[in-house]
Write an enzyme that holds these catalytic residues in place. Sequence first.
Site, mmCIF file in Angstrom:
data_model
loop_
_atom_site.group_PDB
_atom_site.id
_atom_site.type_symbol
_atom_site.label_atom_id
_atom_site.label_comp_id
_atom_site.label_asym_id
_atom_site.label_seq_id
_atom_site.Cartn_x
_atom_site.Cartn_y
_atom_site.Cartn_z
ATOM 1 N N ASP A 1 58.865 51.781 77.462
ATOM 2 C CA ASP A 1 57.750 52.556 78.010
ATOM 3 C C ASP A 1 58.153 54.029 78.127
ATOM 4 O O ASP A 1 57.486 54.810 78.800
ATOM 5 C CB ASP A 1 57.262 51.989 79.346
ATOM 6 C CG ASP A 1 58.342 51.930 80.416
ATOM 7 O OD1 ASP A 1 59.448 52.460 80.193
ATOM 8 O OD2 ASP A 1 58.069 51.374 81.496
ATOM 9 N N LEU B 1 62.722 50.141 80.267
ATOM 10 C CA LEU B 1 61.530 49.996 81.112
ATOM 11 C C LEU B 1 61.765 50.776 82.395
ATOM 12 O O LEU B 1 62.724 50.491 83.114
ATOM 13 C CB LEU B 1 61.415 48.496 81.448
ATOM 14 C CG LEU B 1 60.065 47.892 81.737
ATOM 15 C CD1 LEU B 1 59.144 48.043 80.531
ATOM 16 C CD2 LEU B 1 60.232 46.392 82.057
ATOM 17 N N HIS B 2 60.915 51.762 82.673
ATOM 18 C CA HIS B 2 61.112 52.471 83.946
ATOM 19 C C HIS B 2 59.842 53.102 84.513
ATOM 20 O O HIS B 2 59.865 53.650 85.607
ATOM 21 C CB HIS B 2 62.179 53.559 83.797
ATOM 22 C CG HIS B 2 61.682 54.783 83.089
ATOM 23 N ND1 HIS B 2 61.489 54.828 81.737
ATOM 24 C CD2 HIS B 2 61.310 55.999 83.556
ATOM 25 C CE1 HIS B 2 61.031 56.007 81.397
ATOM 26 N NE2 HIS B 2 60.901 56.756 82.479
ATOM 27 N N ARG B 3 58.727 53.030 83.773
ATOM 28 C CA ARG B 3 57.500 53.668 84.289
ATOM 29 C C ARG B 3 57.066 52.993 85.583
ATOM 30 O O ARG B 3 57.013 51.744 85.643
ATOM 31 C CB ARG B 3 56.352 53.496 83.306
ATOM 32 C CG ARG B 3 56.497 54.243 82.043
ATOM 33 C CD ARG B 3 55.862 55.590 82.022
ATOM 34 N NE ARG B 3 56.548 56.348 81.008
ATOM 35 C CZ ARG B 3 57.086 57.544 81.163
ATOM 36 N NH1 ARG B 3 56.957 58.175 82.310
ATOM 37 N NH2 ARG B 3 57.703 58.142 80.186
#
Length: 369
Positions: A287, A210-212
């Site tokens: 993501d 998860l990094h967006r």
Amino acid sequence: MTARKKATKPLKIIHVVGARPNFMKMAPVYRALQKHKVKQFIVHTGQHYSQNMSDIFFKELRIKEPDINLQIGSGSHAKQVAAIMHAFEDVVLKEKPSLVLVYGDVNSTVAAALVSAKLGVPVGHVEAGLRSFDMTMPEEINRIITDQLASLHFIPSKDAHANLLREGINKKKIHFVGNVMIDTLITFSGSIMKPRPEHIPFETYGVLTLHRPSNVDDPKKLKAVMAELHKAGAKVPLIFPAHPRTKAMLDRMKNFALDKRKIHLIEPLGYTDFLNLVYHAEFVITDSGGLQEETTYLKKHCFTLRNNTERPVTVTEGTNILIGEDFDLLHKKVGEALKKPASERKKAPARWDGKAGERIAKIIVRSVA
Ligand code: UD1
């Protein structure tokens, strides 16, 4: 761009990379160009700089060290892009390349393309033509601008062709070469498909990344997403190699703690260790863009926490399901995935065959004067 007549002096190509997903895209192109009489020069912008976000990939992917590192580091979009442009202009003026190759959709990609085009140096865009049609994504802006500036568009899938034509790109500039990420996956498949790492304390698990900005930058949103992921993690633990951006936000969140039995946070991993983890997982929740492609190739369930994807073949021909914010759907799909491995597709999407780098090299040698 003019047709190449007599090769008087060898081609000189500058590869520009900066962020983690760029490195595995450059590796096969660099290797393929080594077979031709081409001078190659690697510029690392320094957008990613941590050992486990950058250095480890050069070693592991057996790419030579960058010829220059611009050491730009983190910053707002404007500051990062401007700093890369400022520093990269001097490199182009000094090195006088015949072509600048840029990869993917990160800030380093668009910054280098802008500098090159303004100096009249042709730009080749590897992974051209992908569109999410979501202008709130910084990457979508980077993709559109980079493609407007490029003279050679190397596309990974057929949908990209229509996207580029719609934006007025001449079809002669578009080359359907296949997927360079998958080239690298195939090259390293021996290490990726080795037995499960012993330090992973679970036999059955999912992988989470998860990094967006849309998922992690707003603490309220991140808290809500993490609550749902804990529910998924109650069915089967999720191993979570957390991106520094996400880790920093989680550390800052008050009244929040991860339940380690459900979400097992670890440091970002190197390339083969990460894909080895994915290879033995029941499913992936992510993501990321590239991971949608890697799971499709590896035939692993992929549940994408986004409302759209610039990689539609991973949905129509692959194993990807867009979850968006429909967490009931996620919980249902996680339950199903635990009962049934991802459906066996007959084959990977067209030209995801390990030869994209070679196709790109041949086109460059043929078309750049
Ligand atoms: C960038 C790309 C994104 C890509 C992602 C892969 C853009 C606009 N975004 O996002 O498309 O999917 O890389 O990781 O180019 N940080 C470190 N060490 C590093 C790099 C970053 O600690 O080596 C931290 C910093 O706190 C930084 C934050 O991560 O502020 C975000 O880094 P940044 O390069 O701005 O964007 P990414 O989120 O990594």
